[in-house]
Design a protein around this motif. Sequence first.
Motif, PDB file in Angstrom:
ATOM      1  N   ILE A 167       4.719  -1.085   0.476  1.00 47.07           N
ATOM      2  CA  ILE A 167       3.422  -0.773   0.413  1.00 47.07           C
ATOM      3  C   ILE A 167       3.255   0.759   0.488  1.00 47.07           C
ATOM      4  N   ASP A 168       2.404   1.160  -0.486  1.00 46.63           N
ATOM      5  CA  ASP A 168       2.175   2.593  -0.488  1.00 46.63           C
ATOM      6  C   ASP A 168       0.673   2.574   0.078  1.00 46.63           C
ATOM      7  N   ARG A 270     -10.388   1.733   7.531  1.00 46.16           N
ATOM      8  CA  ARG A 270     -10.513   1.123   6.155  1.00 46.16           C
ATOM      9  C   ARG A 270      -9.442   1.920   5.346  1.00 46.16           C
ATOM     10  N   ARG A 271      -8.287   1.289   4.886  1.00 45.84           N
ATOM     11  CA  ARG A 271      -7.296   2.018   4.249  1.00 45.84           C
ATOM     12  C   ARG A 271      -6.945   1.097   3.010  1.00 45.84           C
ATOM     13  N   ALA A 272      -6.288   1.487   1.729  1.00 42.43           N
ATOM     14  CA  ALA A 272      -6.116   0.697   0.810  1.00 42.43           C
ATOM     15  C   ALA A 272      -4.621   0.724   0.616  1.00 42.43           C
ATOM     16  N   ASP A 273      -3.862  -0.515   0.533  1.00 42.74           N
ATOM     17  CA  ASP A 273      -2.619  -0.714   0.585  1.00 42.74           C
ATOM     18  C   ASP A 273      -2.280  -1.219  -1.220  1.00 42.74           C
ATOM     19  N   VAL A 274      -1.190  -0.472  -1.603  1.00 44.61           N
ATOM     20  CA  VAL A 274      -0.701  -1.080  -2.980  1.00 44.61           C
ATOM     21  C   VAL A 274       0.523  -1.471  -2.655  1.00 44.61           C
ATOM     22  N   ALA A 275       0.964  -2.772  -3.110  1.00 47.30           N
ATOM     23  CA  ALA A 275       2.160  -3.378  -2.860  1.00 47.30           C
ATOM     24  C   ALA A 275       2.890  -3.147  -4.338  1.00 47.30           C
ATOM     25  N   LEU A 276       4.208  -2.499  -4.248  1.00 42.46           N
ATOM     26  CA  LEU A 276       4.826  -2.160  -5.196  1.00 42.46           C
ATOM     27  C   LEU A 276       6.183  -3.060  -5.471  1.00 42.46           C
ATOM     28  N   TRP A 277       6.609  -3.327  -6.541  1.00 42.62           N
ATOM     29  CA  TRP A 277       7.672  -4.200  -6.958  1.00 42.62           C
ATOM     30  C   TRP A 277       8.536  -3.357  -7.776  1.00 42.62           C
ATOM     31  N   LEU A 303       8.289   3.565   2.398  1.00 36.18           N
ATOM     32  CA  LEU A 303       6.953   2.785   2.060  1.00 36.18           C
ATOM     33  C   LEU A 303       6.995   1.934   3.312  1.00 36.18           C
ATOM     34  N   HIS A 304       5.684   1.322   3.544  1.00 36.42           N
ATOM     35  CA  HIS A 304       5.638   0.336   4.584  1.00 36.42           C
ATOM     36  C   HIS A 304       6.052  -1.098   3.791  1.00 36.42           C
ATOM     37  N   PRO A 305       6.980  -1.898   4.805  1.00 40.97           N
ATOM     38  CA  PRO A 305       7.261  -3.193   4.368  1.00 40.97           C
ATOM     39  C   PRO A 305       6.194  -4.251   3.819  1.00 40.97           C
ATOM     40  N   VAL A 306       6.720  -4.860   2.572  1.00 42.58           N
ATOM     41  CA  VAL A 306       5.760  -5.804   2.349  1.00 42.58           C
ATOM     42  C   VAL A 306       5.861  -6.981   3.154  1.00 42.58           C
ATOM     43  N   THR A 307       4.678  -7.565   3.387  1.00 42.66           N
ATOM     44  CA  THR A 307       4.642  -8.658   4.420  1.00 42.66           C
ATOM     45  C   THR A 307       4.143  -9.908   3.451  1.00 42.66           C
TER      46      THR A 307
END
Length: 308
Positions: A167-168, A270-277, A303-307
Amino acid sequence: MIRFQREHLETLLAAVDHGSLDAAARALAITPSAVSQRIKSMEQQVGRVLLQRTTPVTPTADGSVVLRHARQVRLLDDETARALGETNADGVGSAVPSIPLAVNADSLGTWFLDALALVRVDTEVVFDLHREDQDRTAELLRAGTVMGAVTAEADPVQGCSSVPLGIDRYRAVASPAFVDRYLSDADTERRMLSRLDRVPLVDYDRDDDLQQGYLRRVLGHAPSGPRHFVPTSADFARAVSLGFGWGMLPEAQCLDALARGELLELTPTRRADVALWWQRWNLASPLLERVTEAVRSTAAERLHPVTR
């Protein structure tokens, strides 16, 4: 079974990559008529139109299938030649393979090049990078334009595998001077949010929905304030730092500036998370495997881990 001639596949690739039949002819050192005849021969062989003769030329849906095959053939041939130690007439090693990849601007500007540098340490390869929004990079996979892509699309494109990268995380930030000028009376986060839809913001381009999508989620409507358009990742961040407007910056581009007080976070809760693959062709290619390994390991660090 359809079996294309190698020179025909290379001609199709040249036409798409160079944008026209004339440009393909120059790249292949043949006449435009020969290019046209080769492509027509392929179209007669499959009984379908493969190229739209537009400017630039574009593959049809059927053409994208053949284009993808052509890139796979080229990559496997190059890898085989290098594995066998094949040399050119001048004694130099065989042609360096080229890997076309699609990546979004923020990943390209923060961590993706570091991943490709890992590949270059022990592998001779050149990269053909296509910069596109993460919501549209998968389309380049479908079209056969690229072999791998950083994408926001989790479901694998047909013929591809998909693995999570991370996650960015983006933060809404602005310069202290901008806050003093436009938001000095926003003494609570709630009031700050109510003001952000009317003050200047910075967008990457007219398709950028990060800032506007953020406000639609928290306010229920898009912002109505003036918009600056700055279409490169580094210059976008600089425009925010210079006070052109507020914007959403990935943490890799703003955490140090926040710590130094050069930027202020506008909505800390409040932040915005963009999950990347990462999606790539299902092709038994050691080089593509090496790229995938480097991209995944670098993303895991940055990046932060995808949950799920």
